[in-house]
Design an enzyme around this catalytic site. Structure first.
Site, PDB file in Angstrom:
ATOM      1  N   ASP A 246      23.882 -57.401  82.854  1.00  0.00           N
ATOM      2  CA  ASP A 246      23.452 -57.124  84.182  1.00  0.00           C
ATOM      3  C   ASP A 246      24.195 -55.754  85.020  1.00  0.00           C
ATOM      4  O   ASP A 246      25.278 -55.692  84.570  1.00  0.00           O
ATOM      5  CB  ASP A 246      23.370 -58.120  85.146  1.00  0.00           C
ATOM      6  CG  ASP A 246      22.143 -59.036  84.730  1.00  0.00           C
ATOM      7  OD1 ASP A 246      21.475 -58.978  83.760  1.00  0.00           O
ATOM      8  OD2 ASP A 246      21.948 -60.119  85.596  1.00  0.00           O
TER       9      ASP A 246
ATOM     10  N   HIS B 276      28.097 -58.658  82.404  1.00  0.00           N
ATOM     11  CA  HIS B 276      27.835 -57.724  83.259  1.00  0.00           C
ATOM     12  C   HIS B 276      28.846 -56.375  82.939  1.00  0.00           C
ATOM     13  O   HIS B 276      29.889 -56.317  82.544  1.00  0.00           O
ATOM     14  CB  HIS B 276      28.475 -57.952  84.879  1.00  0.00           C
ATOM     15  CG  HIS B 276      27.708 -59.070  85.496  1.00  0.00           C
ATOM     16  ND1 HIS B 276      27.808 -60.324  85.269  1.00  0.00           N
ATOM     17  CD2 HIS B 276      26.478 -58.986  86.258  1.00  0.00           C
ATOM     18  CE1 HIS B 276      26.941 -61.214  85.799  1.00  0.00           C
ATOM     19  NE2 HIS B 276      26.162 -60.465  86.533  1.00  0.00           N
TER      20      HIS B 276
END
Length: 257
Positions: free
Chosen positions: A55, A201
């Site tokens: 993400d 991430h």
């Protein structure tokens, strides 16, 4: 004294209401919760496959170094992209696609979608899709709401635009706090099972990094954690798939759903 007692009673009642509201929010916003509509939480649990997702990118040079690891391991992942970062770093997004990875929509600027109007949610997703298409010539049909936060309106807008909302099944490793790579891996590996969806991430809310804010964008730990996680799961016999591949497998395994 009576006034003090009333004040204490009001304070305790308020604290209790806040605690109940917080617990309720945590339950409703759990990635596995389907109250607001169906989302993809995991794949088939009778197949030794796993989906690795990232993400908040693209975020060079860290995204590129993660891609180096994936390429070296012959593994594909799914990147949920923040639109403003896509517009700033289209070359990184093109490399993600060229390497065989899948893309997903993670909103334009990583705002909390549940506090936005339906129209604003729609524009955020559309603007991000426009940026992805401008960079790669492709559209994506999967999305992940920032923070995993969603309600009926958010999921309704996403589905109206043709998106399948994607959550996760492995607890978040809190890699945004920048723990060592071994800590990130150890927070993930014990929870991986057949069909798991993992979240790491490669960026920080799509923030465009510079020398001034470089520390909050540093994803060096995620690079090494990726290598540890991939190599460990491969040694356990897992095969890595993208979210579109997971969806296709899930659909074929559950044709009546």
């Amino acid at each position: 004294m009576k006034r003090l007692q009333r004040w204490v009673r009001v304070l305790l009642s308020t604290l209790l209401l806040v605690a109940v509201a917080f617990v309720g929010y945590e339950i409703l916003e759990s990635p596995a919760n389907q109250t607001f509509g169906r989302t993809l939480v995991h794949g088939p649990q009778n197949q030794k496959i796993v989906a690795l997702t990232y993400d908040d990118g693209p975020n060079p040079p860290y995204t590129d170094r993660i891609l180096d690891v994936l390429d070296a391991e012959h593994v594909h992942a799914t990147f949920f992209l923040v639109g403003r970062a896509v517009a700033a770093y289209p070359q990184t997004v093109r490399r993600e696609v060229a390497s065989g990875n899948a893309l997903g929509n993670h909103s334009w600027d990583h705002r909390l979608l549940i506090v936005m109007t339906p129209g604003a949610v729609r524009r955020s997703l559309e603007r991000t899709d426009d940026a992805i298409f401008a960079s790669t010539g492709t559209h994506t049909h999967i999305m992940r709401p920032p923070f995993g936060s969603r309600d009926w309106l958010v999921l309704g807008e996403a589905r109206h635009l043709g998106y399948t909302p994607v959550m996760w099944s492995v607890p978040l490793a809190k890699d945004w706090e920048d723990p060592p790579a071994t800590v990130i891996a150890n927070r993930i590996l014990p929870y991986v099972a057949n069909g798991s969806i993992i979240v790491l991430h490669d960026g920080n809310r799509g923030i465009l990094c510079s020398a001034a804010n470089a520390p909050i964008c540093d994803r060096s730990s995620d690079i090494e954690a990726t290598k540890i996680i991939v190599q460990t799961l491969k040694s356990r016999g897992y095969r890595f798939v993208t979210i579109p591949e997971l969806l296709a497998t899930h659909t074929s395994a559950h044709p009546a759903e």
